[in-house]
Scaffold this motif. Sequence first.
Motif, short mmCIF file in Angstrom:
data_model
loop_
_atom_site.label_atom_id
_atom_site.label_comp_id
_atom_site.label_asym_id
_atom_site.label_seq_id
_atom_site.Cartn_x
_atom_site.Cartn_y
_atom_site.Cartn_z
N ARG A 220 -45.57 6.43 2.18
CA ARG A 220 -45.77 4.98 2.05
C ARG A 220 -44.45 4.25 1.80
NH1 ARG A 220 -50.55 6.57 -0.82
NH2 ARG A 220 -49.41 6.43 -2.79
N CYS A 221 -43.59 4.86 0.98
CA CYS A 221 -42.29 4.23 0.70
C CYS A 221 -41.44 4.14 1.96
CB CYS A 221 -41.54 5.00 -0.37
SG CYS A 221 -42.24 4.83 -2.03
N VAL A 222 -41.42 5.21 2.76
CA VAL A 222 -40.64 5.21 4.00
C VAL A 222 -41.19 4.17 4.97
CG1 VAL A 222 -39.98 6.58 6.01
CG2 VAL A 222 -39.90 7.60 3.73
N GLU A 223 -42.51 4.08 5.09
CA GLU A 223 -43.11 3.08 5.98
C GLU A 223 -42.77 1.67 5.52
OE1 GLU A 223 -47.22 4.02 5.91
OE2 GLU A 223 -47.06 5.73 7.29
N THR A 224 -42.77 1.45 4.22
CA THR A 224 -42.41 0.12 3.69
C THR A 224 -40.96 -0.22 4.02
OG1 THR A 224 -43.99 0.36 1.87
CG2 THR A 224 -42.24 -1.27 1.60
N LEU A 225 -40.07 0.73 3.86
CA LEU A 225 -38.65 0.48 4.16
C LEU A 225 -38.42 0.25 5.65
CD1 LEU A 225 -36.94 3.07 1.79
CD2 LEU A 225 -36.95 0.58 1.54
N ASP A 226 -39.19 0.94 6.49
CA ASP A 226 -39.06 0.70 7.94
C ASP A 226 -39.44 -0.73 8.28
OD1 ASP A 226 -38.17 3.26 8.47
OD2 ASP A 226 -40.18 4.06 8.88
N MET A 227 -40.47 -1.25 7.68
CA MET A 227 -40.86 -2.64 7.92
C MET A 227 -39.82 -3.61 7.37
SD MET A 227 -43.64 -2.40 9.62
CE MET A 227 -44.09 -4.13 9.58
N LEU A 228 -39.29 -3.30 6.20
CA LEU A 228 -38.27 -4.17 5.62
C LEU A 228 -36.98 -4.13 6.43
CD1 LEU A 228 -38.74 -3.34 1.83
CD2 LEU A 228 -39.55 -5.36 3.06
N LYS A 229 -36.71 -2.99 7.05
CA LYS A 229 -35.51 -2.86 7.87
C LYS A 229 -35.59 -3.75 9.10
CE LYS A 229 -32.55 0.78 9.76
NZ LYS A 229 -32.43 2.23 10.04
#
Length: 260
Positions: A220-229
Amino acid sequence: MVKTRSHLCAKMSSSSTATAMSTPCRDHEDEIEWEMRPGGMLVQKRNEKDGVLPLLNVRLRILYGVLRYEISVNSQATFGEVKKVLTGKTGLQIGDQKIIYKEKERGNREYLDRCGVKDRSKLILMEDPSSIERRYIEMCKNTRIQNAYRAISDVSIEVDKLVEQVSAIEKSILNKVKVPEIQITTLIEMLMRQAIKLDNISTEGDVSAQKYLQGKRVQRCVETLDMLKISNPLIKPVVVAAKWETFDPPPPTSHWEFFN
């Protein structure tokens, strides 16, 4: 002749009937009494009237390695009942015990008196080799489980720290504050390292559930960072115009008149 024979038969019949009537029923006279054996078996109660001695306790000497025990059991108990008594003294379960008497292993259903066990008889107690192997396997299994729990706990602590950083970056971007891209990329790499650690942990049973939960947190954290990126470069920097403060010119200097 016929009459005499018939009279004799009638007399014998009446005599037999009278004898039968005068004899009480033995089914009601000899009532069977029952008793509960130490092992939970219901048997006919023995008494001295039957010519059988009452049940007696015998003292048994138990040799278990360098240890010595002395127990008291019923003389007509089974070796399985002896093992139950020894469980409380040695801690060995019934299935882990082997009792040797007269150089022969005795089964749980064999009776002491029928095998010739008497008061002060010596029995040798041994631990079943297969139980030692089972206990060793169980100990190794418990060690693996404890190591897995410890490793997952270490990963959980690191993930907690990274989750806080992800939340801080997400909050900044939602507030239209652009974050350096290298910060997001580095954070993703750190999360992926924790994911690799989880994959290398061998788990079974309840530990697998703990591993799965931590893996979902990392995902979930990686998916969140991908969206923020993706949304981070779209943020336009806010230009704040500097407002200069103006000051009034200083008042003219007064001229002083000098007198002699």
